[in-house]
Design a protein around this motif. Structure first.
Motif, PDB file in Angstrom:
ATOM      1  N   LEU A  54     -23.797   0.748  -0.818  1.00  8.61           N
ATOM      2  CA  LEU A  54     -22.313   1.252  -0.430  1.00  8.61           C
ATOM      3  C   LEU A  54     -21.698   1.221  -1.734  1.00  8.61           C
ATOM      4  O   LEU A  54     -22.015   0.492  -2.707  1.00  8.61           O
ATOM      5  N   LEU A  55     -20.145   1.983  -1.577  1.00  8.17           N
ATOM      6  CA  LEU A  55     -19.666   1.695  -3.152  1.00  8.17           C
ATOM      7  C   LEU A  55     -18.771   0.424  -3.220  1.00  8.17           C
ATOM      8  O   LEU A  55     -18.895  -0.826  -2.140  1.00  8.17           O
ATOM      9  N   PRO A  56     -18.559  -0.102  -3.855  1.00  7.11           N
ATOM     10  CA  PRO A  56     -17.949  -1.142  -4.517  1.00  7.11           C
ATOM     11  C   PRO A  56     -16.220  -1.241  -3.295  1.00  7.11           C
ATOM     12  O   PRO A  56     -15.598  -0.001  -3.625  1.00  7.11           O
ATOM     13  N   GLU A  57     -16.231  -2.602  -2.833  1.00 12.28           N
ATOM     14  CA  GLU A  57     -14.914  -2.579  -2.174  1.00 12.28           C
ATOM     15  C   GLU A  57     -13.461  -2.372  -3.384  1.00 12.28           C
ATOM     16  O   GLU A  57     -12.502  -1.561  -2.478  1.00 12.28           O
ATOM     17  N   PRO A  58     -13.204  -2.430  -4.816  1.00 14.42           N
ATOM     18  CA  PRO A  58     -11.822  -1.926  -5.424  1.00 14.42           C
ATOM     19  C   PRO A  58     -11.934  -0.180  -4.912  1.00 14.42           C
ATOM     20  O   PRO A  58     -10.484  -0.239  -5.020  1.00 14.42           O
ATOM     21  N   PHE A  59     -12.837   0.361  -4.558  1.00 21.43           N
ATOM     22  CA  PHE A  59     -12.743   2.030  -4.910  1.00 21.43           C
ATOM     23  C   PHE A  59     -12.270   1.960  -3.352  1.00 21.43           C
ATOM     24  O   PHE A  59     -11.723   3.109  -3.237  1.00 21.43           O
ATOM     25  N   TYR A  60     -13.168   1.918  -2.836  1.00 19.28           N
ATOM     26  CA  TYR A  60     -12.571   1.971  -1.808  1.00 19.28           C
ATOM     27  C   TYR A  60     -11.254   1.995  -1.410  1.00 19.28           C
ATOM     28  O   TYR A  60     -10.172   2.367  -0.252  1.00 19.28           O
ATOM     29  N   ASN A  61     -10.808   0.289  -1.732  1.00 25.26           N
ATOM     30  CA  ASN A  61      -9.186   0.542  -1.056  1.00 25.26           C
ATOM     31  C   ASN A  61      -8.508   0.845  -1.895  1.00 25.26           C
ATOM     32  O   ASN A  61      -7.454   0.764  -1.797  1.00 25.26           O
ATOM     33  N   VAL A  62      -8.728   1.105  -3.773  1.00 25.48           N
ATOM     34  CA  VAL A  62      -7.648   1.956  -4.024  1.00 25.48           C
ATOM     35  C   VAL A  62      -6.656   3.695  -3.867  1.00 25.48           C
ATOM     36  O   VAL A  62      -6.702   3.863  -3.895  1.00 25.48           O
ATOM     37  N   LYS A  63      -8.348   3.986  -2.132  1.00 18.93           N
ATOM     38  CA  LYS A  63      -7.714   5.372  -2.288  1.00 18.93           C
ATOM     39  C   LYS A  63      -6.457   5.316  -0.982  1.00 18.93           C
ATOM     40  O   LYS A  63      -5.392   6.445  -1.473  1.00 18.93           O
ATOM     41  N   GLU A  64      -6.228   4.663  -0.607  1.00 21.83           N
ATOM     42  CA  GLU A  64      -4.730   4.003   0.123  1.00 21.83           C
ATOM     43  C   GLU A  64      -3.850   4.584  -1.067  1.00 21.83           C
ATOM     44  O   GLU A  64      -2.781   4.532  -1.322  1.00 21.83           O
ATOM     45  N   ASN A  65      -4.042   3.780  -2.301  1.00 23.98           N
ATOM     46  CA  ASN A  65      -2.348   4.206  -3.234  1.00 23.98           C
ATOM     47  C   ASN A  65      -3.123   5.342  -4.625  1.00 23.98           C
ATOM     48  O   ASN A  65      -1.982   5.357  -5.231  1.00 23.98           O
ATOM     49  N   GLY A  66      -4.043   5.450  -3.700  1.00 23.19           N
ATOM     50  CA  GLY A  66      -4.025   7.319  -5.096  1.00 23.19           C
ATOM     51  C   GLY A  66      -3.297   8.422  -4.630  1.00 23.19           C
ATOM     52  O   GLY A  66      -2.542   8.703  -3.797  1.00 23.19           O
ATOM     53  N   THR A  67      -3.123   9.466  -5.277  1.00 20.14           N
ATOM     54  CA  THR A  67      -3.181  10.374  -4.927  1.00 20.14           C
ATOM     55  C   THR A  67      -3.748  11.916  -4.406  1.00 20.14           C
ATOM     56  O   THR A  67      -4.576  12.159  -4.713  1.00 20.14           O
ATOM     57  N   GLN A  68      -3.517  11.438  -2.531  1.00 17.18           N
ATOM     58  CA  GLN A  68      -4.743  12.396  -2.022  1.00 17.18           C
ATOM     59  C   GLN A  68      -4.332  13.953  -2.361  1.00 17.18           C
ATOM     60  O   GLN A  68      -3.421  14.270  -1.944  1.00 17.18           O
ATOM     61  N   ILE A  69      -5.536  14.851  -2.729  1.00 19.38           N
ATOM     62  CA  ILE A  69      -5.558  15.818  -2.454  1.00 19.38           C
ATOM     63  C   ILE A  69      -6.680  16.548  -1.909  1.00 19.38           C
ATOM     64  O   ILE A  69      -7.737  16.423  -1.515  1.00 19.38           O
ATOM     65  N   PHE A  70      -6.043  17.068  -0.679  1.00 23.60           N
ATOM     66  CA  PHE A  70      -6.702  17.976   0.426  1.00 23.60           C
ATOM     67  C   PHE A  70      -6.793  19.626   0.231  1.00 23.60           C
ATOM     68  O   PHE A  70      -5.640  20.151  -0.127  1.00 23.60           O
ATOM     69  N   ILE A  71      -8.244  20.074  -0.019  1.00 23.35           N
ATOM     70  CA  ILE A  71      -8.197  21.330  -0.462  1.00 23.35           C
ATOM     71  C   ILE A  71      -8.830  21.818   0.988  1.00 23.35           C
ATOM     72  O   ILE A  71      -9.433  21.610   1.727  1.00 23.35           O
ATOM     73  N   GLU A  72      -7.950  23.300   1.021  1.00 25.28           N
ATOM     74  CA  GLU A  72      -8.246  23.841   2.744  1.00 25.28           C
ATOM     75  C   GLU A  72      -8.864  25.151   1.647  1.00 25.28           C
ATOM     76  O   GLU A  72      -8.533  25.988   0.302  1.00 25.28           O
ATOM     77  N   MET A  73     -10.048  25.973   2.507  1.00 27.81           N
ATOM     78  CA  MET A  73     -10.761  26.630   2.037  1.00 27.81           C
ATOM     79  C   MET A  73     -11.300  27.691   2.430  1.00 27.81           C
ATOM     80  O   MET A  73     -11.430  26.849   4.142  1.00 27.81           O
ATOM     81  N   PHE A  87      -5.960   8.991   7.301  1.00 26.28           N
ATOM     82  CA  PHE A  87      -5.036   9.206   5.659  1.00 26.28           C
ATOM     83  C   PHE A  87      -3.659   9.484   6.228  1.00 26.28           C
ATOM     84  O   PHE A  87      -3.752  10.888   6.874  1.00 26.28           O
ATOM     85  N   LYS A  88      -2.701   8.694   6.849  1.00 28.93           N
ATOM     86  CA  LYS A  88      -0.505   9.266   7.673  1.00 28.93           C
ATOM     87  C   LYS A  88      -0.404   9.027   6.469  1.00 28.93           C
ATOM     88  O   LYS A  88       1.148   8.899   6.675  1.00 28.93           O
ATOM     89  N   GLY A  89      -0.371   8.637   5.222  1.00 26.83           N
ATOM     90  CA  GLY A  89       0.648   8.107   3.925  1.00 26.83           C
ATOM     91  C   GLY A  89       1.189   9.692   3.425  1.00 26.83           C
ATOM     92  O   GLY A  89       0.296  11.262   4.654  1.00 26.83           O
ATOM     93  N   ASN A  90       1.531  10.052   2.509  1.00 26.55           N
ATOM     94  CA  ASN A  90       1.966  10.802   1.795  1.00 26.55           C
ATOM     95  C   ASN A  90       0.713  11.889   1.077  1.00 26.55           C
ATOM     96  O   ASN A  90      -0.396  11.199   0.826  1.00 26.55           O
ATOM     97  N   LYS A  91       0.050  12.999   0.740  1.00 29.18           N
ATOM     98  CA  LYS A  91      -0.413  13.798   0.753  1.00 29.18           C
ATOM     99  C   LYS A  91      -0.169  15.122   0.631  1.00 29.18           C
ATOM    100  O   LYS A  91       0.645  15.708   0.785  1.00 29.18           O
ATOM    101  N   ILE A  92      -1.244  15.689  -0.692  1.00 26.72           N
ATOM    102  CA  ILE A  92      -1.041  17.376  -1.337  1.00 26.72           C
ATOM    103  C   ILE A  92      -1.765  17.520  -0.627  1.00 26.72           C
ATOM    104  O   ILE A  92      -3.158  17.856  -0.873  1.00 26.72           O
TER     105      ILE A  92
END
Length: 350
Positions: free
Chosen positions: A222-241, A315-320
């Motif tokens: 299991l991933l520690p909770e702080p890392f799972y929570n920080v996803k909402e505040n980080g820069t989300q990079i979505f890769i299309e290929m 992932f409803k917020g800002n993303k790249i």
């Protein structure tokens, strides 16, 4: 005389020490201090024998049998230690009889050695304390994208170039999907936690870190909770290929032709979740070793729809979003994003 060292001193000096786990091979395999060597006093069978004597006869008889077994191994044991240069620290489970016996014998042979006070149990307690106290994670760049976009490959190539990376899948020794353990032996939570804490110490001085947008569970851990929570505040990079490149990435990673039975067994676990005609087509493709077709169908009818649903939910917020042809292009685009962010931050600060 050998000296005992505390876990705090061990952590401070670990880079300049060789750590030797003198427990049995199965204990070492289950969990050890990352980077340690295994020079066991007892084999698994010998440890079981001594343990049985301890329970059925008593500690004195067990100690006598243990010394008898170890005495026969002394030449090879000492030879193994003589081949190791520099500072050495031995440990067992609690810093008890096995590490004390090893340290005493080595000291008599004029081989300087330390013994870890409290054994690996003290290290495990230290790891747990480190994770419990974790309240800050650097700014995160989180890689997202459909299965096969090479997120793990990208992370590892960025790490090779000196970027700060937390590769959760490597720490878990699992790729994070139903097929994720094929060809691998997944780590348990204790090993994952230890590897994570070790890596956090390496990346702690960086202002940001890269990691993949994983679910809470990766294989057995299991991933520690702080890392799972920080996803909402980080820069989300979505890769299309392109699909063709994604299929190629998966085949290169999983090599299904080497693990045909494991692939079929994994597919059976999700077969009921796929529309029957398509599921039959995938099964036939796997049986006929048409792996490219099987992977494409799995992506189109299972993984992509599930990923699109979870993306819409979480992932409803800002993303790249970056659209690239292959992993190499993705790496270059991601590095540009980091440089661009640095420039913006510099302008704002000035």
């Amino acid at each position: 005389m050998f000296t005992d060292i505390s876990i705090e001193r061990l952590i401070d000096e670990k880079k300049n020490m060789t750590l030797i786990d003198v427990r049995s091979p199965s204990e070492y395999k289950d969990f050890t201090i990352p980077g340690s060597l295994n020079i066991p006093i007892f084999s698994d069978a010998e440890r079981a024998e001594v343990g049985t004597i301890y329970k059925q006869v008593g500690p004195e008889a067990a100690e006598e049998r243990g010394l008898e077994i170890f005495s026969a191994k002394l030449p090879d044991f000492i030879k193994a230690f003589k081949q190791i240069e520099g500072d050495k620290t031995v440990f067992c489970w609690r810093g008890g009889m096995r590490s004390r016996t090893a340290a005493t014998v080595l000291d008599l042979m004029k081989i300087p050695v330390h013994r870890l006070d409290g054994g690996i149990r003290s290290y495990r307690n230290w790891v747990v304390d480190q994770l419990d106290a974790l309240d800050f994670i650097p700014k995160a760049y989180i890689l997202n994208g459909n299965t096969g976009t090479g997120k793990t490959i990208i992370l590892r190539k960025l790490e090779q170039e000196g970027y700060p990376v937390l590769d959760f899948e490597r720490m878990a020794n699992h790729r994070g999907s139903i097929f994720g353990q094929i060809g691998l032996e997944p780590h348990n939570q204790k090993t994952f936690d230890a590897l994570l804490v070790e890596k956090l110490h390496v990346t702690q001085d960086f202002p940001y870190v890269f990691f993949e947008g994983e679910s809470k569970r990766i294989g057995r851990v299991l991933l520690p909770e702080p890392f799972y929570n920080v996803k909402e505040n980080g820069t989300q990079i979505f890769i299309e290929m392109p699909m063709e490149e994604r299929v190629k990435n998966i085949l290169d990673d999983y090599r299904p032709w080497e693990f045909k039975e494991e692939c079929m067994e994994a597919f059976r676990r999700i077969k009921s979740r796929i529309h029957t005609p398509i599921a039959t087509e995938i099964q036939n493709a796997l049986q006929n070793e048409e792996f490219s077709l099987a992977v494409r169908l799995l992506l189109e009818y299972y993984y992509d729809p599930r990923y699109q649903y979870s993306t819409a939910q979480y992932f409803k917020g800002n993303k790249i979003t970056i659209s690239v042809q292959n992993v190499e292009e993705a790496i270059e685009e991601i590095k540009k994003l980091v440089v661009h962010k640095k420039k913006i931050n510099k302008l704002i600060c000035n």
